[in-house]
Design an enzyme around this catalytic site. Structure first.
Site, mmCIF file in Angstrom:
data_model
loop_
_atom_site.group_PDB
_atom_site.id
_atom_site.type_symbol
_atom_site.label_atom_id
_atom_site.label_comp_id
_atom_site.label_asym_id
_atom_site.label_seq_id
_atom_site.Cartn_x
_atom_site.Cartn_y
_atom_site.Cartn_z
ATOM 1 N N ASP A 200 41.935 30.020 37.147
ATOM 2 C CA ASP A 200 41.989 30.904 38.304
ATOM 3 C C ASP A 200 42.890 30.345 39.398
ATOM 4 O O ASP A 200 42.874 29.137 39.679
ATOM 5 C CB ASP A 200 40.558 31.086 38.853
ATOM 6 N N GLU A 265 46.601 31.914 36.006
ATOM 7 C CA GLU A 265 46.775 33.096 36.856
ATOM 8 C C GLU A 265 47.637 32.716 38.054
ATOM 9 O O GLU A 265 47.250 31.885 38.871
ATOM 10 C CB GLU A 265 45.432 33.622 37.359
#
Length: 539
Positions: A200, A265
């Site tokens: 993330d 990401e």
């Protein structure tokens, strides 16, 4: 490429809260995922990516982790997770899980100890800084979710950094002890059999060590936006060069486990294509990465041509993961697939599927995308997303793409739960439910299954190179080349039939089985509105 199963793989993202609820509490869970894994495997995908299910106060719905090694009770137990991995592997599915390593919850034991400072074991595990002489934060950095990126802690008498909510303090990954602990938590899940991590917010993993303020970025037209984050050029608080050191440490961990992978990401900050190439080239950093910027772009022929040009020019060893929808952006059927009257254009939605699954790279598909689910409209009283609540009504947040999966048209709550769902079931989604589409051979669900099965028979689409081919508007053309196959892909971006130039398709033979049809007229070959051609080239 032995062990590189992830190259060209199709990864199905599951947002646990909204997938399937096994116990009637209104929140999806790990047992619910296990219950529906046969459906996922039946799509023809290669892997699942499970969004956070770790212990958390749920201020940001699992992206505020309070224990990296524990399953939050609302999702089940570690035994449930082990059953999920075992069942997925029996079905031939790899399992990726989220790892949120840029920050934790302020309820994490590490942060509670860090607040004591002094001789606390975790004193330097987070990013702390003294105030400016006038008591204000150490610099002008802004939180993505609104307001300053610094919060004063009266106990420690310092500010701590948080790029998102104030309850999500930033980890100091320059501290070797912090990095070692984070990697150990990753090893815990690798030892339980997971096949990789979706990482993330990797653009936020490191920041300028000197804590220099960002320069201003004047708003377009002089109008202040609802989200003030856009008023700065983010050259110091994110996308720092030494993030490669973090990636290298993560890669060393993964290299100790055969056939595992990482999916990073990236933010929507400018230059994402270059960062993806830099972060994934070679064998030292990430295996693959995607950018939110691709999903937040204004879709059209020009942007697709830019994507293709970037892909063709990238380092051949780098690897992009493509995603048109996920839990952070409005659903693609509404965002890009709307007709002028605001309703989804099914021809365009089908073209988006074909385009996504034809790009060079790996593919991420968000739950319900295979059903053509639209973005849900959530009233303010039903909002849960703190991002949306803070900026409503100019920005309504992410709840609209997180509503429950519709499994049965006539069941209570569309078959998602027997209780009250945590977000409302969209009434419009009932007609798109799994059981309805199972009965309709022409449904979006069956189109995805057909295309995914056909794609597996064309190695050039899975791991091949990409070449941009000149084509007149409204057409876009490119070639996929690999394992002795040359496949020409032509897309009609127009709202009307478009003839295919003879020179473009000379020496090719159209393939079948993918679900897209050609139009024969007046001795020429044409594509219907938003149609696609796939043709093998003979050389």
């Amino acid at each position: 490429m032995a062990g590189e199963w992830w190259r060209g793989a199709v990864i199905y993202q599951i947002y646990p809260r909204s997938f399937f609820d096994s116990n009637g509490d209104g929140i999806g869970d790990l047992a619910g995922i296990v219950d529906r894994l046969d459906y996922v495997a039946g799509l023809g995908v290669d892997a699942i990516w499970v969004s956070p299910f770790f212990a958390s106060p749920m201020a940001d719905f699992g992206y505020d982790v309070s224990d990296y090694r524990a399953v939050d009770p609302i999702f089940g137990t570690l035994d449930d997770f082990d059953r999920l991995v075992a069942r997925a592997h029996v079905l031939g599915l790899k399992v990726l899980i989220d790892q949120v390593w840029s920050h934790t919850s302020d309820q994490h034991a590490w942060f509670r100890d860090s607040r004591r400072a002094g001789d606390a074991l975790h004193a330097d595990w987070y990013v702390w800084a003294d105030p400016s002489p006038d008591g204000t934060p150490p610099n002008n950095w802004l939180s993505v979710f609104g307001g300053p990126a610094w919060t004063w802690d009266a106990q420690r008498r310092q500010y701590y950094l948080h790029h998102f909510l104030s309850c999500q303090p930033q980890l100091n990954l320059r501290n070797p002890a912090t990095m070692e602990a984070v990697l150990a938590s990753g090893a815990f899940w690798l030892d339980r059999g997971v096949d990789g991590f979706r990482l993330d917010a990797v653009d936020f993993l490191t920041h300028d060590a000197k804590l220099r303020s960002n320069p201003p970025q004047p708003p377009p037209g002089g109008v202040f936006p609802a989200k003030l984050f856009g008023l700065q050029s983010h050259i110091h608080d994110m996308t720092q060069p030494d993030v490669l050191d973090v990636f290298h440490a993560i890669r060393r961990l993964l290299d100790g486990y055969p056939d595992r992978t990482t999916l990073g990401e990236l933010s929507s900050q400018a230059g994402a294509a270059g960062r993806i190439a830099r972060y994934t080239a070679g064998t030292d950093y990430l295996h693959m990465a995607y950018s939110l910027g691709f999903m937040r772009a204004e879709f059209g022929r020009d942007i697709v041509l830019q994507w293709l040009a970037d892909a063709a020019a990238a380092d051949p060893s780098s690897w992009t993961a493509w995603s048109f929808s996920n839990h952070d952006v409005p659903r693609v059927a509404s965002r890009w697939g709307n007709s002028p009257d605001g309703t989804p254009d099914r021809d365009l939605v089908r073209m988006l599927m074909g385009l996504l699954l034809s790009l060079r790279g790996s593919i991420c598909v968000y739950q319900g995308e295979e059903l053509g689910l639209t973005e849900s409209v959530i009233g303010f009283g039903d909002l849960h997303d703190p991002f949306g609540i803070a900026h409503y009504p100019d920005y309504v947040g992410r709840d609209g793409c997180r509503t429950p999966m519709p499994w049965q048209i006539d069941a209570a709550q569309a078959g998602f739960t027997t209780g009250k769902p945590w977000l409302p079931v969209d009434t419009a989604h009932r007609q798109l439910s799994v059981d309805v589409q199972e009965r309709d051979p022409s449904s979006t669900l069956h189109q995805w299954r057909r295309f995914l099965a056909w794609r597996k028979t064309h190695p050039a689409l899975i791991g091949g190179d990409l070449e941009l081919v000149a084509a007149p508007a409204p057409l876009v053309a490119f070639r996929r080349i690999g394992e002795g196959e040359r496949l020409l892909v032509v897309i009609n971006f127009g709202d009307d039939i478009a003839d295919l130039p003879a020179r473009l398709i000379a020496g090719t033979h159209p393939t079948s089985g993918h679900g897209f049809a050609l139009v024969e007229r007046a001795g020429s070959v044409a594509l219907p509105r938003y149609g696609m051609l796939f043709a093998t080239e003979h050389r």
